[in-house]
Design an enzyme around this catalytic site. Structure first.
Site, PDB file in Angstrom:
ATOM      1  CD  GLU A 117       4.894  55.003 -37.525  1.00  0.00           C
ATOM      2  OE1 GLU A 117       3.774  54.547 -37.238  1.00  0.00           O
ATOM      3  OE2 GLU A 117       5.175  55.486 -38.624  1.00  0.00           O
ATOM      4  CD  GLU A 139       3.070  50.467 -38.740  1.00  0.00           C
ATOM      5  OE1 GLU A 139       4.051  49.692 -38.745  1.00  0.00           O
ATOM      6  OE2 GLU A 139       3.056  51.539 -38.123  1.00  0.00           O
TER       7      GLU A 139
END
Ligand SMILES: C/C=C/C(=O)SCCNC(=O)CCNC(=O)[C@H](O)C(C)(C)COP(=O)(O)OP(=O)(O)OC[C@H]1O[C@@H](n2cnc3c(N)ncnc32)[C@H](O)[C@@H]1OP(=O)(O)O
Length: 716
Positions: A117, A139
């Site tokens: 990210e 995740e």
């Protein structure tokens, strides 16, 4: 020392090197956030002197994401503070992204989760050409969502439709696949090339803005309100529910964050994402999954159950006896990891047939371009198919995978053992017969051990290592090394009939079959299994393993229990199994008829006669799905506690990992013991007693459970 090195060159290019002191991998924790805060303030002060920024890492891993040690500890009470903290960190990432100067991620190693990210927040991503490097947002596999802007930036970059699988399945991509997916921009041949490419991008793009910060930005593939996209989004939640069965909140929240976020500007989208992220972080499913799939799995892989003080062994030559499904799979998994294999069967033809299984699997890899012809040939050349015991000469380890028959196993043990190197190991792949009993045929019972593989061996990650009464610690340690050498997860258990996994698996199928005998509709039973989170329903799996095998295991167990002076306590499922096999000739899938019909064309379907034979309409109408789901999860968890109580299981880690990877115990629970913990030990015990009052003593809480319940003490 700051976690981010700040080096402004004479060419006005600022290199930010993430190098977190005292950590082998960079993660998003307090030290990182403080360093990011400082760095952004400094950049803002120096902005006039900066032409562009390169973000890279000094570690082997570029960045490993959010710090799981921190995330795992966040409680419901910390929810708001956590949300504020995440928003503040994201604001710093956003400040760099909108500083007006080009920001390039020079990705020198694996970038996952929050690490990827960070890269997404940059204007350009260059990745080192290294096929062991992984990129992505995993995740969801821990019950979380990409809370560092991933659910907002990825859809804005490649569109909602293309982003969904990456966000909701958590796939990790190699550099070439990431380039093809459009989530990175360039691949560099060397670190020097990577930096040169980064500089070239900065030279060519003196002013930089993300596409989504430009006026008139349109979401690739269409915004959620675009008619074509809206049509897809209407059915998307239902399709997702079909996959998650409602057990997994993370994919649902990811979809919500991405879709809702795509309808507002980036900054508001980012706030929406944080809200969902925090909700998951404090939720029970993420605690279960992170606890088991990260912390407990790491403990096992780090050798938590391997006896200390034994030098690590590298296996060179392994013999496999029996070239059926299991033997062929073991041979493949072993040769695939660089070990020479002798695959022996009674005839050369059978042995060759077993070897051809590897050929088929490898050919599939070649056709998918995951492997070269040369590599395939190299792996196959390591497998010697034979009918001669003499070829086993010099093996470090021999694994027998012959028919589940004690006498046959004793015969092959006596034949093969003399061929082993001095101190070589003999292992049995039995799934039920006690290792101590099989070791009686061995001249060196201290070197005899159980290695219980699961089918299909090439896909199933678990190996249950069974320690017999006489198995030495050294043998256990070396068997552990072999399992790790072939890339599988070793779970260590003490000897017992059915060990751990087969015992617990038996309770699952028997419970489902018992429900049928009570008059519950078979489709309700299958549905309850799936909705509880099991990969398949109990009747499907009974057909897969075959009811004749269940009968065989039962009669062997009964014989042994009675020979030891005990009394066999029949399970209510036994009568149903016998009725199916003896009266109706329905043995299971391989025989073409079981609880299901298996038409030559088309999908399997439940045998219609089950309704006439078993279903009690009143019962079927009144059945409560939650009760069926509870029975399925409870009966397995109770048997797992019994295995801990009897010392069959040595650790809670082995229980949780073994139950998920061996029998598919609902992964959302974090494993059979974590299910008890998260239910609340006392509440679980009370519910177990309720079930025992209705369905029989198999649900009666074992003493160990009662002891934990009394003190409300979770299993650790
Ligand atoms: C908003 C954002 C949320 C998130 O990002 S959630 C987290 C998502 N990230 C992941 O799921 C990645 C988890 N990490 C890994 O898969 C692996 O690691 C790597 C592939 C990145 C690297 O593997 P290898 O080179 O084998 O190193 P190693 O031994 O696994 O890790 C080195 C040390 O770093 C610690 N570590 C790695 N990732 C994390 C993490 N995300 N949070 C906390 N610690 C982490 C390990 O435990 C270990 O520690 P020790 O040196 O003490 O054994």
């Amino acid at each position: 020392m700051s976690a981010i090195r700040y080096e402004l060159g004479s060419d006005q290019i600022l290199t930010l090197t993430i190098d977190m002191p005292g950590q082998s991998a960079n993660t998003m924790n307090t030290a990182f956030r403080e360093a990011l805060d400082e760095t952004v303030s400094k950049v803002q002060g120096d902005l006039e002197n900066i032409r562009g920024i390169i973000v890279t890492s000094a570690k082997k891993t570029f960045f490993a994401g959010g710090d799981l040690n921190e995330i795992h500890k966040v409680t419901r009470d910390d929810g708001q503070a956590f949300e504020d903290m995440v928003n503040s960190m994201k604001a710093h990432m956003r400040a760099l992204e909108t500083c007006g100067k080009p920001v390039v991620a020079a990705i020198n190693g694996t970038a996952l989760g929050g690490g990827f990210e960070i890269a997404l927040a940059c204007h350009h991503r260059i990745v080192l050409n290294n096929n062991s490097l992984q990129l992505g947002l995993p995740e969801v596999t821990l019950g979380l969502l990409p809370g560092g802007g991933g659910t907002q930036r990825l859809p804005r970059m490649i569109g909602l439709e293309a982003a969904f699988p990456l966000l909701m399945e958590g796939k990790k991509l190699r550099p070439s696949a990431a380039l093809k997916a459009g989530i990175i921009d360039e691949i560099a041949d060397s670190p020097e090339d990577m930096m040169a490419k980064a500089r070239a991008f900065i030279d060519a793009n003196p002013k930089c803005q993300q596409p989504w910060d430009k006026k008139g930005f349109k979401l690739p593939g269409g915004a959620p309100h675009h008619p074509a996209m809206a049509q897809k989004l209407v059915i998307a939640p239902a399709m997702l529910k079909q996959k998650t069965k409602g057990c997994y909140p993370a994919p649902e929240r990811i979809m919500a964050a991405a879709v809702e976020g795509a309808q507002v500007d980036f900054d508001n989208g980012s706030l929406i994402e944080t809200r969902y992220f925090a909700e998951l972080v404090i939720g029970q499913v993420a605690k279960n999954m992170t606890g088991t799939f990260w912390f407990q799995l790491n403990d096992i892989n780090a050798g938590g159950s391997r006896p200390e003080g034994v030098e690590k062994e590298t296996f060179k030559k392994v013999g496999v006896l029996g070239a059926g499904m299991m033997g062929a799979g073991i041979a493949y998994s072993t040769a695939n990891r660089g070990i020479e294999v002798v695959l022996k069967d009674v005839s050369l033809e059978s042995a060759e047939k077993g070897k051809s299984y590897s050929e088929t699997l490898l050919a599939k890899k070649v056709s998918r371009r995951h492997m070269t012809e040369e590599k395939k040939a190299e792996i196959l050349s390591r497998i010697k198919a034979t009918d001669s015991t003499a070829d086993l000469e010099g093996c470090d380890l021999v694994i027998e995978a012959v028919f589940e028959d004690s006498e046959l196993k004793a015969k092959v043990t006596a034949e093969a053992e003399p061929k082993l190197v001095n101190n070589g190991i003999f292992a049995s792949n039995t799934s039920t017969i006690p290792i101590t009993q099989l070791a009686e045929a061995s001249a060196k019972p201290e070197n005899f051990i159980g290695l219980h593989f699961f089918s299909p061996v090439d896909k199933m990650m678990l190996v249950e290592i069974i320690v017999g009464e006489k198995t030495s610690d050294e043998t256990l340690a070396r068997a552990f090394d072999y399992v790790q050498q072939i890339g599988k997860i070793p779970v260590v258990v003490n000897d017992s009939r059915g060990f751990f996994t087969s015992r617990v698996f038996g309770t699952f199928v028997n419970e489902g079959i018992t429900m049928l005998g009570e008059g519950v509709h078979p489709s309700s039973i299958e549905n309850a299994g799936l909705l509880a989170g099991m990969p398949v329903g109990p009747l499907t799996i009974s057909d897969e393993v075959s009811m004749t095998l269940m009968q065989h295991v039962r009669s062997q167990s009964k014989k042994d229990v009675e020979a030891a002076g005990g009394t066999w306590n029949p399970h209510p499922a036994e009568a149903i199994i016998d009725q199916m096999v003896i009266e109706h000739g329905r043995k299971g899938k391989a025989a073409g008829a079981g609880f299901y019909e298996y038409p030559t064309k088309g999908k399997k379907y439940l045998w219609p006669e089950l309704e006439t034979l078993f279903v009690d309409n009143e019962k079927a109408r009144d059945v409560k799905l939650q009760e069926l789901k509870d029975r399925i999860l409870f009966i397995q968890a109770i048997e797992t506690v019994r295995c801990l109580e009897e010392g069959v299981l040595r650790t809670v880690e082995d229980a949780n990992i073994g139950s998920i990877f061996g029998i598919g115990y609902a992964p959302w629970t974090g494993g059979a013991i974590q299910f008890v913990n998260q239910y609340g030990v006392r509440a679980f015990t009370e519910r177990a007693q309720e079930l025992a009052n209705i369905y029989g003593e198999r649900f009666t809480p074992p003493a160990l459970l009662l002891a934990h319940a009394e003190q409300e003490k979770p299993f650790t």
